[in-house]
Design a protein around this motif. Structure first.
Motif, mmCIF file in Angstrom:
data_model
loop_
_atom_site.group_PDB
_atom_site.id
_atom_site.type_symbol
_atom_site.label_atom_id
_atom_site.label_comp_id
_atom_site.label_asym_id
_atom_site.label_seq_id
_atom_site.Cartn_x
_atom_site.Cartn_y
_atom_site.Cartn_z
ATOM 1 N N VAL A 23 -9.593 10.916 -0.978
ATOM 2 C CA VAL A 23 -9.326 11.503 0.340
ATOM 3 C C VAL A 23 -7.826 11.499 0.622
ATOM 4 N N ALA A 24 -7.124 10.468 0.181
ATOM 5 C CA ALA A 24 -5.672 10.422 0.370
ATOM 6 C C ALA A 24 -4.994 11.590 -0.344
ATOM 7 N N LEU A 25 -5.360 11.811 -1.605
ATOM 8 C CA LEU A 25 -4.763 12.906 -2.380
ATOM 9 C C LEU A 25 -5.068 14.264 -1.754
ATOM 10 N N THR A 26 -6.329 14.466 -1.390
ATOM 11 C CA THR A 26 -6.732 15.762 -0.838
ATOM 12 C C THR A 26 -6.131 15.987 0.545
ATOM 13 N N SER A 27 -6.039 14.949 1.359
ATOM 14 C CA SER A 27 -5.444 15.075 2.686
ATOM 15 C C SER A 27 -3.971 15.472 2.578
ATOM 16 N N TYR A 28 -3.267 14.897 1.612
ATOM 17 C CA TYR A 28 -1.863 15.252 1.389
ATOM 18 C C TYR A 28 -1.736 16.725 1.036
ATOM 19 N N ILE A 68 0.840 -1.204 0.000
ATOM 20 C CA ILE A 68 0.000 0.000 0.000
ATOM 21 C C ILE A 68 0.873 1.250 0.000
ATOM 22 N N ARG A 69 1.899 1.259 0.846
ATOM 23 C CA ARG A 69 2.814 2.417 0.901
ATOM 24 C C ARG A 69 3.476 2.651 -0.455
ATOM 25 N N ASN A 70 3.948 1.581 -1.073
ATOM 26 C CA ASN A 70 4.639 1.731 -2.356
ATOM 27 C C ASN A 70 3.696 2.276 -3.432
ATOM 28 N N GLY A 71 2.468 1.754 -3.451
ATOM 29 C CA GLY A 71 1.494 2.257 -4.418
ATOM 30 C C GLY A 71 1.150 3.713 -4.171
ATOM 31 N N LEU A 72 1.003 4.082 -2.904
ATOM 32 C CA LEU A 72 0.699 5.470 -2.563
ATOM 33 C C LEU A 72 1.857 6.384 -2.935
ATOM 34 N N ARG A 73 3.082 5.919 -2.705
ATOM 35 C CA ARG A 73 4.247 6.736 -3.057
ATOM 36 C C ARG A 73 4.270 7.036 -4.546
ATOM 37 N N ALA A 112 -1.572 11.338 4.157
ATOM 38 C CA ALA A 112 -2.171 10.741 2.954
ATOM 39 C C ALA A 112 -2.536 9.280 3.217
ATOM 40 N N LEU A 113 -1.673 8.559 3.921
ATOM 41 C CA LEU A 113 -1.955 7.164 4.253
ATOM 42 C C LEU A 113 -3.152 7.074 5.207
ATOM 43 N N ALA A 114 -3.251 8.024 6.120
ATOM 44 C CA ALA A 114 -4.420 8.074 7.010
ATOM 45 C C ALA A 114 -5.692 8.261 6.195
ATOM 46 N N GLY A 115 -5.622 9.127 5.183
ATOM 47 C CA GLY A 115 -6.785 9.318 4.308
ATOM 48 C C GLY A 115 -7.117 8.073 3.511
#
Length: 356
Positions: free
Chosen positions: A146-151, A108-113, A168-171
């Motif tokens: 929500v991840a994108l907007t939270s970042y 998940i972290r790698n995909g989010l990065r 972003a991960l929290a979102g």
């Protein structure tokens, strides 16, 4: 009639069918002979392809649907492609959340990065998630938004750099507790009963329990799952905590979550205009959401500039000519030379805005 990618359409081509925006409104009508300005509007509204009549251009054959699908796929921006990849990864990851199974946090972290590498291409109000055939649960798609907007909001609110990706991960994971909710509740066509609503609200507790024991996550991420529906005045849930007892990550995610919930289609309510939602967030900030974070969100998302194309709720398209920062969601708009002051004409509002 031939369906062409917008990049290949020329001034003088005549529309064989209506051109619609992503919101389903008619942008340009069938039979219109396109001008150079019309081509700019098509590009600004991110229209992938257009059905046109042009002298000497052959009619489409039986592969028209295939060609159209290929043109649509080719028209996806890099951010949209990564968005779809993140959705697929998140859907898979949530299937792994079962008894005795570990959440695949590393994947998940790698995909989010990879997604966040394209954050500079993300505009909260203008980004349109690509159509996926309705294959993704609404709440999963909303989690990526929500991840994108939270970042972005974490950056705008001047959180330390080290917190941006964590927020972003929290979102991204704030609604993970939904995997413990009966899917029939999500798909129920009628209103939820009191018991079903109570169970739905338990997703905050379920999410906290899933995340609190993950050693690689900081406490703010699990608390965001627990507290993103809490409100400063104690009117939220599940624990009715107030003020400073709500973690800053949860306060950021709450704003992003509310915005995307209201601007997305739901079973019982159609999506609302982003600009009306911003106005509602501003009024909601009093005593419920963090007022500084909300004001920052509104100020930064509404940094319009003159010449931006907007669509009004009566389907007219115009250009922003002036924005009063005391009323950022209601600029003055020129529609074919007529100046419309949205702050005075309250029955009109912006439905969508597109860069030129």
């Amino acid at each position: 009639m031939p369906v062409l990618p917008t990049s290949q359409v020329q001034a003088g081509d005549r529309l064989a069918t209506d051109v619609q925006t992503a919101m389903g409104s008619i942008l340009l009508q069938e039979g219109r002979t396109l001008t150079a300005r019309d081509l700019e509007i098509l590009q600004a509204f991110l229209i992938p392809n257009v059905d046109v009549r042009r002298s000497g251009l052959a009619e489409s054959g039986g592969d028209e649907a295939t060609d159209e699908a290929a043109a649509a796929e080719a028209s996806l921006l890099p951010l949209q492609q990564k968005f779809l990849s993140m959705e697929k990864l998140l859907k898979w990851a949530f299937t792994q959340v079962g008894p005795g199974q570990k959440i695949p946090i590393l994947e998940i972290r790698n995909g989010l990065r990879e997604l966040l590498e394209l954050i500079d291409d993300y505009n909260v109000l203008m980004f349109s998630p690509p159509f996926d055939g309705g294959q993704t649960e609404r709440w999963v798609r909303k989690s990526v938004l929500v991840a994108l907007t939270s970042y972005q909001l974490a950056r705008w609110c001047k959180f330390p750099d080290k917190d941006w990706t964590a927020i972003a991960l929290a979102g991204l994971l704030h609604d993970i507790g939904n995997v413990r909710i009966d899917s029939a509740i999500f798909r129920k066509p009628s209103r939820l009963t009191a018991e079903e609503l109570h169970e739905m609200r338990q997703h905050t507790v379920y999410g906290f329990r899933l995340l609190e024991g993950v050693a690689s996550l900081n406490q703010g991420i699990s608390l965001a799952a627990l507290q993103h529906h809490e409100r400063i005045d104690g009117s939220g849930y599940p624990m009715k905590v107030t003020g400073e007892k709500i973690h800053p990550y949860a306060k950021i995610v709450a704003i992003a979550d509310m915005y995307h919930a209201m601007t997305s289609d739901r079973h019982h309510r159609k999506a609302e205009s982003p600009y009306l939602v911003l106005e509602q967030l501003q009024s909601e900030a009093f005593g419920k959401l963090d007022p500084l974070y909300v004001q920052t969100f509104i100020d930064r998302t509404t940094q319009f500039h003159n010449g931006m194309l907007v669509q009004l709720n009566d389907n007219r398209v115009g250009e922003i000519v002036f924005t009063d920062r005391s009323h950022p969601t209601r600029p003055m708009v020129s529609v074919y030379g007529e100046i419309i002051n949205l702050n005075k004409q309250r029955d009109l509002y912006i439905c969508a805005i597109y860069s030129t």
